[in-house]
Write a protein that holds these residues in place. Structure first.
Motif, PDB file in Angstrom:
ATOM      1  N   ASP A   1       1.595  -2.748 -11.728  1.00 10.61           N
ATOM      2  CA  ASP A   1       0.997  -1.696 -11.462  1.00 10.61           C
ATOM      3  C   ASP A   1       1.625  -1.226  -9.912  1.00 10.61           C
ATOM      4  O   ASP A   1       1.802  -1.989  -9.049  1.00 10.61           O
ATOM      5  N   SER A   2       1.971  -0.223  -9.870  1.00 15.80           N
ATOM      6  CA  SER A   2       2.608   0.279  -8.657  1.00 15.80           C
ATOM      7  C   SER A   2       1.726   0.794  -7.659  1.00 15.80           C
ATOM      8  O   SER A   2       0.982   1.506  -7.522  1.00 15.80           O
ATOM      9  N   ALA A   3       1.505  -0.334  -6.811  1.00 12.85           N
ATOM     10  CA  ALA A   3      -0.023  -0.448  -5.930  1.00 12.85           C
ATOM     11  C   ALA A   3       0.048   0.755  -5.003  1.00 12.85           C
ATOM     12  O   ALA A   3       1.205   1.299  -4.380  1.00 12.85           O
ATOM     13  N   LYS A   4      -0.999   1.121  -4.741  1.00 11.98           N
ATOM     14  CA  LYS A   4      -1.261   2.037  -3.509  1.00 11.98           C
ATOM     15  C   LYS A   4      -1.651   1.347  -2.281  1.00 11.98           C
ATOM     16  O   LYS A   4      -2.099   0.333  -2.402  1.00 11.98           O
ATOM     17  N   LEU A   5      -1.042   1.847  -1.165  1.00 17.02           N
ATOM     18  CA  LEU A   5      -1.663   1.460   0.165  1.00 17.02           C
ATOM     19  C   LEU A   5      -3.196   1.530   0.303  1.00 17.02           C
ATOM     20  O   LEU A   5      -3.670   2.810  -0.296  1.00 17.02           O
ATOM     21  N   THR A   6      -3.892   0.698   0.899  1.00 14.78           N
ATOM     22  CA  THR A   6      -5.107   0.965   1.313  1.00 14.78           C
ATOM     23  C   THR A   6      -5.324   1.749   2.177  1.00 14.78           C
ATOM     24  O   THR A   6      -4.246   1.924   3.137  1.00 14.78           O
ATOM     25  N   ASP A   7      -6.316   2.554   2.875  1.00 17.20           N
ATOM     26  CA  ASP A   7      -6.426   3.478   3.828  1.00 17.20           C
ATOM     27  C   ASP A   7      -6.221   2.597   5.107  1.00 17.20           C
ATOM     28  O   ASP A   7      -5.534   2.904   6.172  1.00 17.20           O
ATOM     29  N   ASP A   8      -6.990   1.436   5.129  1.00 15.06           N
ATOM     30  CA  ASP A   8      -6.575   0.338   6.233  1.00 15.06           C
ATOM     31  C   ASP A   8      -5.243   0.136   6.581  1.00 15.06           C
ATOM     32  O   ASP A   8      -4.588   0.251   7.660  1.00 15.06           O
ATOM     33  N   GLU A   9      -4.363  -0.054   5.482  1.00 17.49           N
ATOM     34  CA  GLU A   9      -2.751  -0.189   5.623  1.00 17.49           C
ATOM     35  C   GLU A   9      -2.143   0.837   6.038  1.00 17.49           C
ATOM     36  O   GLU A   9      -1.386   0.751   7.004  1.00 17.49           O
ATOM     37  N   ALA A  10      -2.270   2.160   5.618  1.00 14.61           N
ATOM     38  CA  ALA A  10      -1.918   3.278   6.064  1.00 14.61           C
ATOM     39  C   ALA A  10      -2.112   3.384   7.345  1.00 14.61           C
ATOM     40  O   ALA A  10      -1.233   3.888   8.298  1.00 14.61           O
ATOM     41  N   ASP A  11      -3.437   3.360   7.783  1.00 11.97           N
ATOM     42  CA  ASP A  11      -3.783   3.635   9.139  1.00 11.97           C
ATOM     43  C   ASP A  11      -3.086   2.364  10.206  1.00 11.97           C
ATOM     44  O   ASP A  11      -2.533   2.964  11.276  1.00 11.97           O
ATOM     45  N   TYR A  12      -3.035   1.356   9.602  1.00 13.64           N
ATOM     46  CA  TYR A  12      -2.114   0.196  10.435  1.00 13.64           C
ATOM     47  C   TYR A  12      -0.690   0.983  10.827  1.00 13.64           C
ATOM     48  O   TYR A  12      -0.468   0.781  12.237  1.00 13.64           O
ATOM     49  N   ILE A  13      -0.264   1.121   9.842  1.00 13.95           N
ATOM     50  CA  ILE A  13       1.233   1.660  10.345  1.00 13.95           C
ATOM     51  C   ILE A  13       1.074   2.828  11.047  1.00 13.95           C
ATOM     52  O   ILE A  13       2.069   2.783  11.889  1.00 13.95           O
ATOM     53  N   LYS A  14       0.205   3.821  10.724  1.00 12.35           N
ATOM     54  CA  LYS A  14       0.301   5.026  11.660  1.00 12.35           C
ATOM     55  C   LYS A  14      -0.006   4.642  13.134  1.00 12.35           C
ATOM     56  O   LYS A  14       0.744   5.063  13.951  1.00 12.35           O
ATOM     57  N   ARG A  15      -0.869   3.606  13.163  1.00  9.87           N
ATOM     58  CA  ARG A  15      -1.225   3.349  14.739  1.00  9.87           C
ATOM     59  C   ARG A  15      -0.022   2.636  15.383  1.00  9.87           C
ATOM     60  O   ARG A  15       0.155   2.667  16.723  1.00  9.87           O
TER      61      ARG A  15
END
Lengths: 346, 346
Positions: free
Chosen positions: A87-101
């Motif tokens: 399954d080509s995973a999606k990032l969780t919101d938390d993970e995307a957030d982490y990167i952004k921050r």
DNA sequence: TGTTAGCACTCATCCCCTTCGAGTGCTAAC
DNA sequence: GTTAGCACTCGAAGGGGATGAGTGCTAACA
């Protein structure tokens, strides 16, 4: 038994293989038929699974550490998993957030961005990360300044039209005075402006030569050694010690050879350079033509600025790597980094 | 029992302690009385040695992992060993040769010399090595060039009068044109020439201010951020994975915390900075005020250029380190590096 | 014909026990 | 003060069970 390409396993075998790989990625322990039967909601008994697993073993997708252990995926299985199953995973919101921050867009220096990217990549994946700094060969020049350092040596500062810089110490004839260097700087800047350094050397150099007269040879030498210096790519490697968190590297000598290889950086640099034109590449185990990396997988992506690939980055971990998650993270990071660079270097 | 300072062990206890430390450094195994009796040619029976060892244990120089094991040296013992006991080893001809051959004096860039030095240091000792690049604060400036990179940013290239260079990306007011930057470069170069950057900021800045008129604030900001960038010292760390060769780090979690600490570099950088005025310093075990380093020793030396200390380098290894050899190597490398730099940067 | 229960078999892991030996500390004799 | 002798300690190494996860095969079932 006709093997029409490894992708032609029937659906059920695929699902069983997926269950096994997923489980093994999480636990690092051989997977038994009972586990598969319970975890995969296919409503099949362990006995049935066993038959299928036996087939999969025969086909080379599974291996048995010893008779009474479960199965572990082979490299061939990982390859199939990456290409067709996972399954080509999606990032969780938390993970995307982490990167952004953590990718601070206010930073205004390319090297700093590269270091941050590597750090975030390693922190998020808990594997070893590597980020290649943007490659000059693809970029157009805006300016070359020669700064006198001492008699016979100068520093060349090269600026591209998208604001990336790099320096090189070069030898210069001792007879050249600071003013000469300044003149030469202006001249080559004027001539090279907008060209790529590689092509400039060939096409622009003759023009320059005619204008600098007696210093033609010196200028030629200087440009050549500048080009040489610039073609060396820096790679930022972070989180090498993460490998010690994985039981397959609890053996000190295995860990040692991995860490030594990573520290030298030469193989990783090669992989990143080779991968600089494919959007995403995955090397599994012995697909790395490096014996020290035979139990590792390396995943790389390219990043862009101004629509052109200008570098790549990647993650190194055990073959039992969370491919789905890592690939998702890399995809996201690639576009983040491309955005940042595009803004940063306009 | 009067303890008039730990250096006042009687001669025989000293020699026994030396034998034990020497042996333990080689083998990493607890040392028994029989071994000492045989190895140290003092002609004493194991029983006698045992009595002395018992005393040494009571005095805190030896520790017993368990009743029926031999003794291992305590930190206090290593301290005494380093201060008063050990033979200050000479390098063998081979070793001196090796250094000469691998520290290529033809290299003409400081960064390259630093990297080579770190590599040689780690290869020779088989421990982790670290070399701090020369510190700018001690050096006098020859030139500061501001090179326009993009609107609002420029690269400052700082050259010292001994030919060391460093760059810093800085923000500049968007209104400044390339020609302005060139003018400012010339101006501050003229004013700062021969001064140290730190003092320059205070004493020379007022003079500059009066000449640049409306751009005074901008110049001031620029110089401040240049100074900030230059005060960051780079440390080259090599051979971290060597630690895995030592049995005291066969435990993965110990190795992990060591490697993580080393990779972050912050503690090592601190040690090198702190050590920048004493010729040689040795920190044994908990003398490092860093829990992750409590089983390590760190030895540092300073190096010079033009008679002044301008940097330091060191070696990190287990407390059971070959102090004599490492100190000899460091002493030799320090003078080699000082020579090379003195020639390189005249 | 595909699926499943049952069962004998394999083999690594764990735990307990013994043996072994390096090393100690104490005592008594030199 | 030094040493031989000796009882004692305790970790390391080695040798069985016992355990249990997992397999492959067979025969029955739907």
């Amino acid at each position: 038994m006709s093997d029409k390409g490894s992708s032609l396993l029937d659906i059920r075998k695929m699902r069983i293989l997926q269950a096994i790989v997923d489980d093994y990625i999480m636990t690092a322990a051989p997977v038994g038929s009972r586990t598969v039967s319970k975890r995969s909601d296919m409503g099949l008994s362990p006995a049935t699974i066993r038959n299928e697993m036996s087939d999969l073993t025969e086909l080379g997708f599974l291996e048995q550490p010893h008779t009474s252990a479960g199965r572990i995926p082979s490299e061939k299985a990982y390859r199939l998993y990456v290409n067709h199953i996972m399954d080509s995973a999606k990032l969780t919101d938390d993970e995307a957030d982490y990167i952004k921050r953590h990718l601070d867009t206010r930073v205004h220096e390319v090297g700093e961005v590269i270091r941050q990217t590597a750090k975030v990549l390693s922190d998020m994946t808990n594997y070893t990360s590597m980020v290649m700094s943007p490659q000059f060969s693809a970029m157009r020049l805006k300016r070359i300044s020669l700064i006198p350092v001492s008699e016979g040596s100068a520093m060349a500062v090269v600026v591209t039209n998208n604001g990336v810089t790099k320096n090189a110490m070069i030898r210069v004839p001792e007879t050249l005075q600071p003013e000469d260097l300044e003149k030469i700087s202006k001249l080559i800047t004027a001539k090279l402006d907008g060209h790529k350094l590689g092509e400039a050397i060939n096409s622009v150099l003759p023009m320059i030569k005619s204008e600098v007269g007696e210093q033609a040879d010196a200028v030629c030498d200087m440009l050549t050694s500048i080009e040489e210096s610039l073609s060396e790519t820096d790679v930022e490697v972070v989180g090498a010690s993460n490998i010690l968190d994985y039981p397959e590297y609890s053996d000190a000598s295995k860990a040692r050879s991995f860490l030594t290889e990573v520290e030298s950086g030469s193989y990783l640099q090669k992989v990143l350079s080779d991968a600089s034109d494919v959007e995403m590449s995955v090397r599994i185990g012995t697909e790395n033509d490096n014996p020290d990396m035979k139990d590792c997988s390396v995943i790389t992506v390219t990043y862009k600025a101004g629509g052109e690939n200008i570098g790549s980055m990647g993650v190194v971990g055990p073959t039992r790597m969370d491919y789905g998650k890592v690939m998702a993270i890399l995809r996201y990071m690639s576009s983040s980094l491309s955005d940042i660079l595009s803004k940063l270097i306009k």
